[in-house]
Design an enzyme around this catalytic site. Structure first.
Site, mmCIF file in Angstrom:
data_model
loop_
_atom_site.group_PDB
_atom_site.id
_atom_site.type_symbol
_atom_site.label_atom_id
_atom_site.label_comp_id
_atom_site.label_asym_id
_atom_site.label_seq_id
_atom_site.Cartn_x
_atom_site.Cartn_y
_atom_site.Cartn_z
ATOM 1 N N LEU A 159 15.452 13.562 -40.711
ATOM 2 C CA LEU A 159 16.197 14.488 -40.347
ATOM 3 C C LEU A 159 16.112 15.045 -38.812
ATOM 4 O O LEU A 159 14.953 15.034 -38.395
ATOM 5 C CB LEU A 159 15.840 15.752 -41.401
ATOM 6 C CG LEU A 159 16.281 15.708 -42.773
ATOM 7 C CD1 LEU A 159 15.873 16.705 -43.452
ATOM 8 C CD2 LEU A 159 18.003 15.673 -42.800
ATOM 9 N N ASP A 160 17.352 15.676 -38.402
ATOM 10 C CA ASP A 160 17.142 16.090 -37.067
ATOM 11 C C ASP A 160 15.909 17.239 -36.825
ATOM 12 O O ASP A 160 15.664 18.020 -37.783
ATOM 13 C CB ASP A 160 18.189 16.609 -36.359
ATOM 14 C CG ASP A 160 19.493 15.605 -36.287
ATOM 15 O OD1 ASP A 160 19.047 14.196 -36.186
ATOM 16 O OD2 ASP A 160 20.573 15.840 -36.182
#
Length: 246
Positions: free
Chosen positions: A108-109
């Site tokens: 995930l960013d």
């Protein structure tokens, strides 16, 4: 889970997060370790994990080859196992879990939050991440700009990103339209920054992003950002059924 290979007692307990091998030797010397009902006296005693009954400080230990953790990743933490400058997701785990050397399945960013699976089961992770499997991933997002039915149709057809790549069809649902729209998006691939790039391609910017599902795994609403729990046997079974061997 039983395994065939015998291991040194001190090495096994150290690998399960009970301390360094030096600390394990101290526990044994202090008569705090039992094997099959008898005090362990030799740190080099060979035991069969999952078969021999081992207690530490009067508590039975359960040997597991694999662990499966659901993490609600908070913002500002990297989906990685180590980084010289930033906090990573495994830093959120206690030693007893870090001892199994789990890693994030996908990423995930840094500024995104939500569902992240951590495991040391490389085979399952490979299956879940295989481009050929098209495992769905669902996100909740707050978008700066009015998301319209035209956008829904564009996502359904596959969005052409700024680099010319056309994404696979995605399922976009408008939860609340407005100057700041709330949406849910399900995609079936995992290109770099894909969700942000898809909205950028239609002239909009994401201000908040949270993954809420991956395949059959749904983020536990009781988990606050930074919290985690082990997957249930049923959740593990559903993941394996999604990706049968072969």
């Amino acid at each position: 889970m039983a395994v065939k290979e015998r291991q040194r007692l001190d090495k096994l307990l150290a690998s399960m997060g009970f301390g360094t091998r030096k600390e394990i030797k101290k526990l044994i010397k202090e008569k705090k370790v039992q094997v099959n009902g008898e005090l362990a006296r030799d740190p080099g005693l060979h035991v069969l994990p999952g078969r021999d009954y081992i207690e530490v400080n009067g508590e039975p230990i359960e040997y597991r080859q694999y662990i499966y953790l659901m993490l609600n990743k908070p913002r500002g933490v990297l989906s990685a196992t180590d980084d010289r400058f930033a906090k990573v997701v495994v830093d959120l785990l206690p030693p007893r879990y870090r001892a199994y050397h789990p890693f994030p399945v996908g990423r995930l960013d840094k500024d995104a939050e939500g569902l992240l699976l951590l495991t040391n089961d490389g085979k399952l992770a490979h299956q879940l991440l295989s481009p050929r499997k098209h495992v769905p991933k669902t996100y909740y997002a707050v978008v700066c700009g009015m998301v319209t039915e035209t956008d829904v149709e564009s996502f359904h057809q596959g969005v052409i990103l700024h680099d010319g790549y056309r994404t696979m069809p995605g399922e976009l649902k408008i939860l609340r339209p407005g100057p700041e729209s709330e949406v849910e998006l399900t995609i079936y691939e995992g290109k770099y920054h894909q969700v942000k790039r898809m909205f950028a391609a239609v002239g909009k910017k994401i201000t908040y992003l949270k993954r809420i599902a991956m395949g059959p795994l749904v983020l536990d609403k009781l988990l606050k950002p930074g919290e985690y729990r082990e997957l249930t046997a049923e959740e593990i079974s559903r993941l394996r059924k999604l990706n049968p061997p072969g």
